[in-house]
Design a protein around this motif. Structure first.
Motif, PDB file in Angstrom:
ATOM      1  N   SER A   1       1.612   2.493  -0.109  1.00  0.00           N
ATOM      2  CA  SER A   1       0.321   2.827  -0.438  1.00  0.00           C
ATOM      3  C   SER A   1      -0.660   1.803  -0.186  1.00  0.00           C
ATOM      4  O   SER A   1      -0.329   0.692   0.105  1.00  0.00           O
ATOM      5  CB  SER A   1       0.306   2.970  -1.933  1.00  0.00           C
ATOM      6  OG  SER A   1      -1.066   3.077  -2.422  1.00  0.00           O
ATOM      7  N   GLY A   2      -1.708   2.038   0.193  1.00  0.00           N
ATOM      8  CA  GLY A   2      -2.924   1.147   0.490  1.00  0.00           C
ATOM      9  C   GLY A   2      -3.481   1.337   1.802  1.00  0.00           C
ATOM     10  O   GLY A   2      -3.761   2.194   2.560  1.00  0.00           O
ATOM     11  N   GLU A   3      -3.913  -0.046   2.106  1.00  0.00           N
ATOM     12  CA  GLU A   3      -4.866  -0.137   3.197  1.00  0.00           C
ATOM     13  C   GLU A   3      -4.343   0.366   4.288  1.00  0.00           C
ATOM     14  O   GLU A   3      -3.096   0.114   4.557  1.00  0.00           O
ATOM     15  CB  GLU A   3      -5.627  -1.435   3.356  1.00  0.00           C
ATOM     16  CG  GLU A   3      -4.421  -2.521   3.753  1.00  0.00           C
ATOM     17  CD  GLU A   3      -4.725  -2.960   5.126  1.00  0.00           C
ATOM     18  OE1 GLU A   3      -5.407  -2.234   6.031  1.00  0.00           O
ATOM     19  OE2 GLU A   3      -4.039  -3.756   5.581  1.00  0.00           O
TER      20      GLU A   3
ATOM     21  N   ALA B   1       7.301   1.822  -5.128  1.00  0.00           N
ATOM     22  CA  ALA B   1       6.071   1.859  -4.337  1.00  0.00           C
ATOM     23  C   ALA B   1       5.844   0.512  -3.948  1.00  0.00           C
ATOM     24  O   ALA B   1       5.783  -0.251  -4.811  1.00  0.00           O
ATOM     25  CB  ALA B   1       5.206   2.545  -5.148  1.00  0.00           C
ATOM     26  N   ILE B   2       5.394   0.316  -2.770  1.00  0.00           N
ATOM     27  CA  ILE B   2       4.331  -0.736  -2.303  1.00  0.00           C
ATOM     28  C   ILE B   2       3.218  -0.497  -2.155  1.00  0.00           C
ATOM     29  O   ILE B   2       2.718   0.311  -1.630  1.00  0.00           O
ATOM     30  CB  ILE B   2       5.214  -1.302  -0.994  1.00  0.00           C
ATOM     31  CG1 ILE B   2       6.821  -1.447  -0.892  1.00  0.00           C
ATOM     32  CG2 ILE B   2       4.526  -2.852  -0.690  1.00  0.00           C
ATOM     33  CD1 ILE B   2       7.384  -2.139  -1.995  1.00  0.00           C
ATOM     34  N   ILE B   3       2.112  -1.362  -3.058  1.00  0.00           N
ATOM     35  CA  ILE B   3       0.901  -1.092  -2.878  1.00  0.00           C
ATOM     36  C   ILE B   3       0.047  -2.235  -2.533  1.00  0.00           C
ATOM     37  O   ILE B   3       0.086  -3.317  -2.901  1.00  0.00           O
ATOM     38  CB  ILE B   3       0.535  -0.697  -4.489  1.00  0.00           C
ATOM     39  CG1 ILE B   3       1.336   0.466  -5.132  1.00  0.00           C
ATOM     40  CG2 ILE B   3      -1.061  -0.241  -4.420  1.00  0.00           C
ATOM     41  CD1 ILE B   3       1.122   0.973  -6.189  1.00  0.00           C
ATOM     42  N   ARG B   4      -0.486  -2.069  -1.329  1.00  0.00           N
ATOM     43  CA  ARG B   4      -1.219  -2.928  -0.342  1.00  0.00           C
ATOM     44  C   ARG B   4      -2.652  -3.093  -0.687  1.00  0.00           C
ATOM     45  O   ARG B   4      -3.294  -1.933  -0.545  1.00  0.00           O
ATOM     46  CB  ARG B   4      -0.857  -2.878   0.811  1.00  0.00           C
ATOM     47  CG  ARG B   4      -1.831  -3.548   2.075  1.00  0.00           C
ATOM     48  CD  ARG B   4      -1.536  -4.877   2.150  1.00  0.00           C
ATOM     49  NE  ARG B   4      -2.114  -5.668   3.352  1.00  0.00           N
ATOM     50  CZ  ARG B   4      -2.475  -6.898   3.089  1.00  0.00           C
ATOM     51  NH1 ARG B   4      -2.201  -7.596   2.226  1.00  0.00           N
ATOM     52  NH2 ARG B   4      -3.392  -7.303   4.227  1.00  0.00           N
ATOM     53  N   PHE B   5      -3.127  -4.258  -0.909  1.00  0.00           N
ATOM     54  CA  PHE B   5      -4.813  -4.253  -1.165  1.00  0.00           C
ATOM     55  C   PHE B   5      -4.929  -5.248   0.203  1.00  0.00           C
ATOM     56  O   PHE B   5      -4.651  -6.267  -0.157  1.00  0.00           O
ATOM     57  CB  PHE B   5      -5.111  -4.806  -2.523  1.00  0.00           C
ATOM     58  CG  PHE B   5      -4.866  -4.053  -3.527  1.00  0.00           C
ATOM     59  CD1 PHE B   5      -5.882  -3.067  -3.714  1.00  0.00           C
ATOM     60  CD2 PHE B   5      -3.470  -3.884  -4.199  1.00  0.00           C
ATOM     61  CE1 PHE B   5      -5.455  -2.305  -5.001  1.00  0.00           C
ATOM     62  CE2 PHE B   5      -3.289  -3.285  -5.457  1.00  0.00           C
ATOM     63  CZ  PHE B   5      -4.433  -2.278  -5.666  1.00  0.00           C
ATOM     64  N   GLY B   6      -5.709  -4.789   1.088  1.00  0.00           N
ATOM     65  CA  GLY B   6      -6.312  -5.517   2.253  1.00  0.00           C
ATOM     66  C   GLY B   6      -7.410  -6.481   2.110  1.00  0.00           C
ATOM     67  O   GLY B   6      -8.051  -6.473   0.884  1.00  0.00           O
TER      68      GLY B   6
ATOM     69  N   LYS C   1     -12.247  -2.324   0.072  1.00  0.00           N
ATOM     70  CA  LYS C   1     -11.725  -2.104  -1.263  1.00  0.00           C
ATOM     71  C   LYS C   1     -10.931  -0.850  -1.206  1.00  0.00           C
ATOM     72  O   LYS C   1     -11.289   0.194  -0.842  1.00  0.00           O
ATOM     73  CB  LYS C   1     -13.098  -1.742  -2.323  1.00  0.00           C
ATOM     74  CG  LYS C   1     -13.925  -2.877  -2.197  1.00  0.00           C
ATOM     75  CD  LYS C   1     -13.387  -4.025  -3.118  1.00  0.00           C
ATOM     76  CE  LYS C   1     -14.599  -5.440  -3.125  1.00  0.00           C
ATOM     77  NZ  LYS C   1     -14.570  -6.295  -1.986  1.00  0.00           N
ATOM     78  N   GLN C   2      -9.468  -0.888  -1.869  1.00  0.00           N
ATOM     79  CA  GLN C   2      -8.841   0.298  -1.767  1.00  0.00           C
ATOM     80  C   GLN C   2      -8.662   0.902  -3.213  1.00  0.00           C
ATOM     81  O   GLN C   2      -7.780   0.648  -3.896  1.00  0.00           O
ATOM     82  CB  GLN C   2      -7.332  -0.021  -1.122  1.00  0.00           C
ATOM     83  CG  GLN C   2      -7.281  -0.284   0.061  1.00  0.00           C
ATOM     84  CD  GLN C   2      -7.599  -2.052   0.492  1.00  0.00           C
ATOM     85  OE1 GLN C   2      -7.423  -3.044   0.063  1.00  0.00           O
ATOM     86  NE2 GLN C   2      -8.487  -1.883   1.793  1.00  0.00           N
TER      87      GLN C   2
ATOM     88  N   LEU D   1       1.145  -6.096  -2.931  1.00  0.00           N
ATOM     89  CA  LEU D   1       1.111  -6.913  -1.615  1.00  0.00           C
ATOM     90  C   LEU D   1      -0.488  -7.149  -1.451  1.00  0.00           C
ATOM     91  O   LEU D   1      -1.364  -6.164  -0.965  1.00  0.00           O
ATOM     92  CB  LEU D   1       1.741  -6.217  -0.427  1.00  0.00           C
ATOM     93  CG  LEU D   1       1.470  -6.831   0.840  1.00  0.00           C
ATOM     94  CD1 LEU D   1       2.013  -8.153   0.953  1.00  0.00           C
ATOM     95  CD2 LEU D   1       2.226  -5.543   1.908  1.00  0.00           C
ATOM     96  N   HIS D   2      -0.872  -8.382  -1.266  1.00  0.00           N
ATOM     97  CA  HIS D   2      -2.420  -8.835  -1.371  1.00  0.00           C
ATOM     98  C   HIS D   2      -2.520 -10.281  -1.213  1.00  0.00           C
ATOM     99  O   HIS D   2      -1.548 -11.071  -1.717  1.00  0.00           O
ATOM    100  CB  HIS D   2      -3.191  -8.264  -2.528  1.00  0.00           C
ATOM    101  CG  HIS D   2      -2.891  -8.748  -4.090  1.00  0.00           C
ATOM    102  ND1 HIS D   2      -3.197 -10.046  -4.015  1.00  0.00           N
ATOM    103  CD2 HIS D   2      -2.274  -8.399  -4.850  1.00  0.00           C
ATOM    104  CE1 HIS D   2      -3.053 -10.243  -5.419  1.00  0.00           C
ATOM    105  NE2 HIS D   2      -2.109  -9.047  -6.063  1.00  0.00           N
ATOM    106  N   PRO D   3      -3.607 -10.836  -0.711  1.00  0.00           N
ATOM    107  CA  PRO D   3      -3.979 -12.056  -0.436  1.00  0.00           C
ATOM    108  C   PRO D   3      -4.095 -12.801  -1.891  1.00  0.00           C
ATOM    109  O   PRO D   3      -4.625 -12.021  -2.783  1.00  0.00           O
ATOM    110  CB  PRO D   3      -5.237 -12.017   0.713  1.00  0.00           C
ATOM    111  CG  PRO D   3      -5.850 -10.853   0.475  1.00  0.00           C
ATOM    112  CD  PRO D   3      -4.776  -9.867  -0.043  1.00  0.00           C
TER     113      PRO D   3
END
Length: 153
Positions: free
Chosen positions: A10-12, A83-88, A92-93, A113-115
């Protein structure tokens, strides 16, 4: 173990994180099936009007697409083992935050998963997560441990 793990990504959609995870899973020979939302931005935005007809009002244009995307996302999240949830970094996701909440409600484990710069904004999302990663490679290592009980080489 002969289980094929269903992992939802999921995510960006603007970077190669999904491809990096897929490559790492393949290299590690993990028994994983990956799924994701539609990652072609225009297709995701316009699916409702492409199927059900044009809308003059942008709200209804977006709403038609959101409803179809919700069927896909909800189904795949319910079927996911993790689930893997990516915030880039760039966008804004909001959809990813919704997916994290949906996973929490379902009891589906998720890894964010995010910075580092997003740590404060995502503190509640991370607090409900099973783990938090900084790189796709860390996600693959975590999956290797979860699935096989092995640490990185």
């Amino acid at each position: 173990m002969n289980k094929i793990w269903n992992i939802y990504l999921s995510g960006e959609i603007h970077s190669d994180w999904r491809e990096r995870i897929a490559a790492g899973i393949k290299e590690a020979e993990l028994p994983v099936s990956l799924s994701a939302p539609v990652t072609v931005h225009a297709d995701s935005d316009d699916c409702g009007v492409a199927i059900f007809g044009a809308e003059d009002n942008k709200y209804w244009h977006d709403h038609k697409g959101a409803m179809l995307n919700a069927v896909r996302t909800g189904t795949l999240l319910r079927e996911a083992d993790i689930a893997i949830i990516r915030f880039g970094e760039k966008y804004k996701q909001w959809n990813a935050a919704f997916d994290a909440g949906y996973c929490a409600a379902l009891g589906t484990p998720y890894i964010t998963l995010h910075p580092e710069e997003h740590d404060h904004a995502l503190k509640e999302v991370d607090a409900a997560a099973s783990a938090m990663a900084r790189t796709p490679e860390q996600v693959v290592q975590a999956l290797g441990y979860i699935i096989n009980g092995t640490l990185p080489r």
